[in-house]
Each structure stands twice: as structure tokens, then as C-alpha cells.
Design an enzyme around this catalytic site. Structure first.
Site, PDB file in Angstrom:
ATOM      1  N   GLU A 253      -5.917   5.924   3.650  1.00 60.41           N
ATOM      2  CA  GLU A 253      -4.554   5.526   2.827  1.00 60.41           C
ATOM      3  C   GLU A 253      -3.429   6.776   3.429  1.00 60.41           C
ATOM      4  O   GLU A 253      -3.887   7.922   2.943  1.00 60.41           O
ATOM      5  CB  GLU A 253      -4.613   5.359   1.485  1.00 60.41           C
ATOM      6  CG  GLU A 253      -3.264   5.233   0.722  1.00 60.41           C
ATOM      7  CD  GLU A 253      -2.410   3.932   1.593  1.00 60.41           C
ATOM      8  OE1 GLU A 253      -3.046   2.975   1.785  1.00 60.41           O
ATOM      9  OE2 GLU A 253      -1.291   4.138   1.665  1.00 60.41           O
ATOM     10  N   THR A 295      -0.212  -1.092   5.297  1.00 57.94           N
ATOM     11  CA  THR A 295      -1.844  -1.014   5.589  1.00 57.94           C
ATOM     12  C   THR A 295      -2.127  -2.532   6.084  1.00 57.94           C
ATOM     13  O   THR A 295      -2.769  -2.469   6.972  1.00 57.94           O
ATOM     14  CB  THR A 295      -2.476  -1.236   4.129  1.00 57.94           C
ATOM     15  OG1 THR A 295      -1.800  -0.078   3.206  1.00 57.94           O
ATOM     16  CG2 THR A 295      -3.816  -0.877   4.288  1.00 57.94           C
ATOM     17  N   HIS A 410      -1.968   7.193  -2.337  1.00 55.46           N
ATOM     18  CA  HIS A 410      -1.097   6.248  -1.945  1.00 55.46           C
ATOM     19  C   HIS A 410       0.284   7.017  -2.726  1.00 55.46           C
ATOM     20  O   HIS A 410       0.205   7.166  -4.032  1.00 55.46           O
ATOM     21  CB  HIS A 410      -1.122   4.841  -2.657  1.00 55.46           C
ATOM     22  CG  HIS A 410      -0.290   3.633  -2.074  1.00 55.46           C
ATOM     23  ND1 HIS A 410       0.957   3.582  -2.632  1.00 55.46           N
ATOM     24  CD2 HIS A 410      -0.581   2.709  -1.109  1.00 55.46           C
ATOM     25  CE1 HIS A 410       1.498   2.625  -2.034  1.00 55.46           C
ATOM     26  NE2 HIS A 410       0.554   2.358  -1.151  1.00 55.46           N
ATOM     27  N   ASP A 469      -3.983   4.986   8.059  1.00 48.91           N
ATOM     28  CA  ASP A 469      -3.331   3.771   8.047  1.00 48.91           C
ATOM     29  C   ASP A 469      -1.792   3.600   8.676  1.00 48.91           C
ATOM     30  O   ASP A 469      -1.477   2.883   9.204  1.00 48.91           O
ATOM     31  CB  ASP A 469      -3.539   2.597   6.905  1.00 48.91           C
ATOM     32  CG  ASP A 469      -2.733   3.103   5.707  1.00 48.91           C
ATOM     33  OD1 ASP A 469      -2.263   4.292   5.653  1.00 48.91           O
ATOM     34  OD2 ASP A 469      -2.919   2.517   4.632  1.00 48.91           O
ATOM     35  N   HIS A 470      -1.049   4.427   8.089  1.00 47.55           N
ATOM     36  CA  HIS A 470       0.272   4.895   8.469  1.00 47.55           C
ATOM     37  C   HIS A 470       0.931   6.059   7.726  1.00 47.55           C
ATOM     38  O   HIS A 470       0.095   6.777   7.056  1.00 47.55           O
ATOM     39  CB  HIS A 470       1.109   3.548   7.657  1.00 47.55           C
ATOM     40  CG  HIS A 470       0.984   3.457   6.376  1.00 47.55           C
ATOM     41  ND1 HIS A 470       1.301   3.981   5.328  1.00 47.55           N
ATOM     42  CD2 HIS A 470       0.041   2.460   5.938  1.00 47.55           C
ATOM     43  CE1 HIS A 470       0.851   3.722   4.260  1.00 47.55           C
ATOM     44  NE2 HIS A 470       0.103   2.485   4.512  1.00 47.55           N
TER      45      HIS A 470
HETATM   46  C1  GP9 Z   1      -2.979  -2.221  -1.440  1.00 49.39           C
HETATM   47  C2  GP9 Z   1      -3.126  -0.994  -0.293  1.00 49.39           C
HETATM   48  C3  GP9 Z   1      -1.757  -0.323  -0.200  1.00 49.39           C
HETATM   49  O1  GP9 Z   1      -4.090  -2.904  -1.547  1.00 49.39           O
HETATM   50  O2  GP9 Z   1      -3.670  -1.408   0.895  1.00 49.39           O
HETATM   51  O3  GP9 Z   1      -0.922  -0.936   0.581  1.00 49.39           O
HETATM   52  P1  GP9 Z   1       0.405  -0.203   1.347  1.00 49.39           P
HETATM   53  O4  GP9 Z   1       1.481  -0.078   0.483  1.00 49.39           O
HETATM   54  O5  GP9 Z   1      -0.104   1.019   1.813  1.00 49.39           O
HETATM   55  O6  GP9 Z   1       0.586  -1.229   2.315  1.00 49.39           O
HETATM   56 MN    MN Z   2      -1.472   1.993   2.901  1.00 49.84          MN
END
Ligand code: GP9
Ligand code: MN
Length: 630
Positions: A253, A295, A410, A469-470
Site C-alpha cells: 500500500e 489500489t 494508507h 500500488d500507487h
Molecule cells: C481498500 C484498500 C485501499 O480495500 O485497497 O484502497 P485505496 O484507497 O488505496 O485505493
Molecule cells: Mn492503495
């Protein structure tokens, strides 16, 4: 003249509302959305662009019965304010504007609760000043109710159209192909205004629906020819090296490359990953290619080798499409495919989309024991998540393909004191400051997971793919970021560099690991993994390239049209060399064109739901290739 005067004075409240909304929008552009203008003309466009929609918007209010008119003006002012404010909150987090699909992702908004409150500022109350003024004027009867309106609403609406066309032609002169080729919402807002942008967005969304209806099987042939012409053969030494093994994919994340092999307050931020990299293939020029779907976009790109959408989340807008995704392909080839993620199954519409992607099993929040003690921020802490996942992993048939989606790192990067292994950074951005301890915590969680895999005797039979992921730190924190990176400022060139996320391929027992500088992105993961597992992708439709292929062209295309190669970076309509110096546009042109082609072809598949017309199995049979036959 008299007539005009009386019309103006009779419509006092109307004009006041128009004027205040225009001013308010302009102030928000400047203060809230940090929209800058490069020249006087752009500044002028910024000032006038809210005008046409305001004139139109409030003219609709005038069409109500006379008693209602003033009240409707206030009501419309409230609606416009809400639109502005929701955009502002969204912008504070994503540095982007809302789109219709995002708005309909209400199931996500529920879960976003705490994050949203964190995005509100005390000064935000000022945004309702104009609504209050209008209300006061009505309540204190300073403005009379407007009677006897005949053609005024129609005249005003025509005026709005004229204003809009004038606005558009100035904007088009300033930015050619604004509406036809824009991948960038900020440019749109900057040029046609926020409310008009929402109307345009609505039009685009409805158009994309229509595309499915009109698509037919000939469309897929064209896209297939395009994709397969770009196919690159794998490195024969690595092809099939992981055949028969389990695959563990870990979505890290918000992890960005800038923290790898870096320190905060003198301490390593990712000590475990830094060690792991020494014993893995590590791609140091690997980019995330996500947009608003965050994500979910990364999952989509990685598993389909296609781009996500430029607005909204394809998980939501096209969750019912047919795909030819990794989980389904691998499942067909005898692997058990699953996802582990301790969040509601409907978040990002995963429960629906995972079926379309062909997953055998989704272990969502109900598969985990989540308590007050083992949760923080968005839910189950990463250490507990991995620990509890091991049992689930062991319950699966082997070989498996399993994706883990971490959560602790996150936004807003909350962490319990006892889990803090490094101190926060010290800058004007609380977000960046808190980022380091949560990254450090995630690093620790992954380390524990690797130990647990060894204890469970699963490690040796598994290959690991870890990717960020980003981005976690948006451009809103550029000042703090420049301080951390010891730079004078963060230029658009730097911003592109900051879109790099780590990508690690770890193959236990393999002794040829090294760091690779090939430029690539999430879109390349699928062919890379397929080849490691010994499956040809010659007949697949995909937009990525095996990162290990000797023929790899070393290039990444971001969803906003930015392009990176070994030699150039193209972003924001500007071409740079690798030292970040502006160079002539021609040097970037062929890559920019290829990028647009990739994005457009990928979009065509999604909008037309073209995999309806594609049968990869059939293809395999008509053109068997030796690797598959072996
Ligand atoms: C939520 C997690 C976070 O299930 O994947 O999502 P994001 O806000 O990073 O897209
Ligand atoms: Mn994410």
C-alpha cells in the site's frame, strides 16, 4: 435602456448569486485547487470560466413559480457549493477532480469516513458565505420576490451558451484538442470551469456506455493485431524458471521508490526490503500507472496488462465485463487463485470484479479476526493480517496464485505508538511525517511474513512478486517532499520520477538476482510472470512487455499520457531529457504517440467489452506454440 435597467434591478438576487459563485470559484481555483496560470490569457480564462455555468444554472432557478424563485436561487447556490466542496475534499487527497463514476462509488465513501474528516479544514466554513448572504437578503426582505418574468430565463440561457462558446474558443486557442484528446482533468477544469467540466464528464460517461452497444467482433481483431505486433519474446534462460511453483503477489500500500535505500532521522525506512532487494530482481525504474481507481487500478493493470480508466475505477464501471486476466488463466492452467484482503468485500466492487477476473476464492474481512486491538486506521494491522493469512494459505491446494493486499500504510498513515519503529519526519506536512513510521511498519510486517512462510515450509516452493500500488504522497506535499529529498523544488519532471514504485521479483534458490534499470510499469507484470511460469503470451492481448525480455523497449506510459523511456520524460506537454532539462518536443513525439495508441487501444477493449469476442483458448489451439505444447 430603461428596460435593461429594470431587468437588472428586478434580477438583483440572480446577478448577485452569479457574481458571488464566479468569484468563489475563482478563489477556490487559486487557494483550494492550486491552479496556476502561465500567462494573462490563462488567468483571464480562469476568471471567466465559472461564469457561463453560473448564468445558466441560476437561470434554471428563475423558471420556477415566482414564489419559489428566490428560494431556488439559494438552493442552487447550495448545490453548486456542495459540488465545489466535494471536489475540494477529493482534491486534497487525490490532487484530482471528481468524476461521475467516483461519485457512484458510495460504498467506498462510507468506508472513507475517517479520512474525509481528516481532509476538512476549519477555514472551509467560508465557502458558504455567499449562501448566507443570499439567505439573509431574502429573510430580511431586502430583495422582493421576482414577479412577471417572461423571456428572461430563455434570454439568460442563450447568454450562457454564448458565454460558454466564447470561453471554449479562447480555451481551444490556448490549448488545441482540449476536449478531444484530453487525459488531464485539471486542464479541463482550468479551461472550461468546474461545473462545465462535470457536464462534459457526464457526456463522456454516457458515451462510453454507448460504445459497448455498438462494438462488434471486428473491433477485437484490430486491437489484437495492434497488441500482438508489440509482443516481445521472453528471455529463454528465465522462461519457465518458476514452473509448478506457488506465486505470492504482495500489493504494498502506497509504497513509493523514494523510500527504498533511504533513511529518516538517520534510520533505514525499509531495512527488510533493502536486504530482500539484494537477493532479488529489483526494478528501480518501475512506475505505477493508476489513476482515480488507486489500489483497484493497480490490481486491474497488473492482472490484465491493460490500463485502467482515466476516470473513476474500472472495477466499478466495468466490473461485469469479460476479461482474460491472470487469475483466470492460471486457474485454467491448474493453479488455485485467491486474494487475501481484510476489508469489506464490496470495497472497490471487488466481490463482483474478482469473479470477472476469474478468482477461485476471495478471503475478505470475514475470513479474519478483526478486533479493536489488532486494528488501526483502515483496519486489520498488516502484521496480524499476514499472520492470520498463513493458515488460509495452507488450506489451499498447491500450486496457488495468491494476492495479498496490505492496508496499514494508507492515508492518513495512522499507527499505534507501540508499532512505531522510527520517529516521524519533521516538516510542514503531517502526512509525509507520518508516512515514514507506517512504511517502516509495513516493511516489518513483510519481514514477519517471509519468516512465517519459511516456518510453514511454503517458502522454497513459492516465488514472490512485490509491488507498490500507487503513490502515497501527493503533489500537495511538494514543499515537504522537496525538503526531504533535499531539492529546491519539485518540478513536473520530479513528480514523474516520484511515480516510481518498487517492484521486486524474489525467486528462492535463484542465484542470478540483480537490480535492473529497465523502465517499466505495472502493465508489464502479467507477461513477466506468465513467462516465468512457462506460459507463452504470444496469443494474448496485452499492452505490457516482459520486463526480462531482451527485446524490451524500456518504456512506461502513465494514465495521464506522461511517457518515460531510457532517454526522455514527457509530461505536462513538455519534453525533458533524463537530467530534467527541457528539450525540443520532437525528441518525445514518437513515444507520446505510442503512449496514446496504447491507451486508446486498451480503452477500446474496456468500453466495448471486447473480450466478449475473444477466445484465447481457441487461439492457442489454432496456433499452438512449442512452450505451451511442451
Ligand atoms: C481498500 C484498500 C485501499 O480495500 O485497497 O484502497 P485505496 O484507497 O488505496 O485505493
Ligand atoms: Mn492503495
Amino acid at each position: 435602456m430603461e428596460k435593461v435597467k429594470s431587468a437588472l434591478s428586478r434580477l438583483k438576487l440572480y446577478w448577485l448569486a452569479v457574481f458571488m459563485l464566479t468569484i468563489k470559484s475563482y478563489i477556490l481555483y487559486k487557494v483550494g485547487f492550486n491552479i496556476s496560470a502561465d500567462n494573462m490569457l490563462q488567468e483571464f480564462i480562469l476568471i471567466i470560466n465559472p461564469l457561463s455555468s453560473a448564468v445558466l444554472f441560476f437561470a434554471i432557478a428563475l423558471m420556477f413559480k415566482h414564489r419559489l424563485r428566490n428560494i431556488m436561487i439559494v438552493a442552487f447556490s447550495i448545490i453548486a457549493t456542495l459540488v465545489l466542496y466535494f471536489n475540494l475534499l477529493y482534491y486534497r487527497f487525490f490532487t484530482d477532480f471528481l468524476t461521475l463514476p467516483v461519485l457512484f462509488q458510495t460504498s467506498n465513501l462510507n468506508d472513507l469516513g475517517t479520512s474525509i474528516v481528516g481532509l476538512m479544514h476549519l477555514g472551509d466554513v467560508l465557502i458558504i458565505v455567499d449562501v448566507l448572504i443570499l439567505t439573509l437578503l431574502i429573510v430580511t426582505k431586502r430583495v422582493p420576490a421576482v414577479h412577471r418574468l417572461k423571456r428572461e430565463p430563455v434570454i439568460l440561457m442563450s447568454l450562457a451558451v454564448v458565454l460558454f462558446l466564447a470561453n471554449l474558443s479562447i480555451a481551444q486557442a490556448e490549448r488545441p484538442q482540449l476536449l478531444s484528446r484530453s487525459f488531464d482533468r485539471e486542464l479541463l477544469v482550468k479551461n472550461i470551469g468546474l461545473l462545465n467540466y462535470h457536464v462534459y464528464d457526464g457526456y463522456i460517461q454516457s458515451q462510453s456506455r454507448a460504445q459497448r452497444v455498438f462494438a462488434d467482433s471486428s473491433d477485437i481483431v484490430e486491437v489484437k493485431n495492434y497488441a500482438q505486433a508489440n509482443h516481445k519474446e521472453p528471455d529463454p534462460e528465465l522462461f519457465g524458471i518458476a514452473e509448478g511453483k506457488n506465486v505470492v503477489m504482495i500489493s504494498l500500500e502506497s509504497l513509493q521508490t523514494f523510500v527504498i535505500n533511504n533513511t529518516v532521522n538517520g534510520e533505514e525506512v525499509t531495512p527488510f526490503l533493502n536486504d530482500l532487494i539484494e537477493d532479488s530482481y529489483y526494478f528501480e525504474n518501475f512506475y505505477h500507472q493508476t489513476a482515480q481507481g488507486k489500489t483497484s487500478d493497480s490490481e486491474f493493470i497488473v492482472e490484465n496488462s491493460m490500463f485502467g480508466r482515466d476516470s473513476g475505477s474500472v472495477f466499478f464501471t466495468h466490473g461485469g465485463n469479460e476479461y482474460n486476466a491472470l487469475p483466470e488463466i492460471l486457474s485454467d492452467k491448474g493453479m488455485y487463485s485467491s486474494v487475501m484482503h481484510a476489508n469489506n468485500k464490496s470495497f472497490w466492487n471487488r466481490d463482483i470484479m474478482y469473479q470477472s477476473l476469474g478468482y477461485d476464492q476471495f478471503f475478505d474481512i470475514n475470513s479474519y479476526e478483526v478486533t479493536e486491538e489488532n486494528s488501526v486506521g483502515w483496519g486489520l494491522k498488516d502484521v496480524d493480517f499476514f499472520e492470520q493469512s498463513i493458515d488460509l494459505l495452507q488450506s489451499q491446494p498447491q500450486p496457488f496464485y495468491t494476492k495479498f493486499i496490505t492496508l496499514t500504510n494508507h492515508f492518513p498513515f495512522e499507527l499505534d505508538e507501540e508499532d512505531k519503529m522510527v520517529d516521524e519526519y519533521d516538516s510542514n506536512s503531517g502526512t509525509l511525517n507520518r508516512f515514514f513510521p507506517t512504511v517502516r511498519y509495513m516493511d516489518h510486517a513483510v519481514e514477519r511474513f517471509f519468516e512465517e512462510m519459511k516456518e510453514a515450509d511454503l517458502y522454497d516452493d513459492t516465488i514472490f512478486i512485490l509491488y507498490g500500488d500507487h503513490y502515497g504522497i501527493s503533489e500537495n506535499h511538494n514543499k515537504a517532499m522537496s525538503m526531504y529529498l533535499d531539492k529546491d523544488e519539485i518540478t513536473p519532471f520530479d513528480t514523474v520520477q516520484l511515480q516510481r514504485v518498487p517492484m521486486i521479483v524474489h525467486i528462492p534458490g535463484h542465484d542470478k538476482h540483480k537490480t535492473i534499470d529497465t523502465v517499466g510499469g505495472q502493465i508489464d507484470v502479467k507477461p513477466t510472470l506468465m513467462h516465468l511460469l512457462g506460459h507463452s503470451t504470444r496469443n494474448d492481448i496485452q499492452f505490457g512487455t516482459d520486463l526480462f525480455s531482451p527485446e524490451n523497449e524500456s518504456m512506461a506510459v502513465l494514465r495521464n499520457g506522461s511517457v518515460i523511456t531510457d532517454d526522455i520524460v514527457y509530461t505536462n506537454n513538455t519534453c525533458y531529457n533524463k537530467d530534467g532539462e527541457e528539450i525540443e518536443a520532437e525528441a518525445c513525439e514518437p513515444y507520446v504517440e505510442k503512449g496514446i495508441q496504447d491507451l486508446e487501444h486498451s480503452d477500446r477493449i474496456i468500453y466495448g467489452d471486447l473480450f466478449r469476442f475473444f477466445d484465447s483458448q481457441e487461439d492457442d489451439e489454432t496456433e499452438p506454440d512449442e512452450e505451451d505444447a511442451a
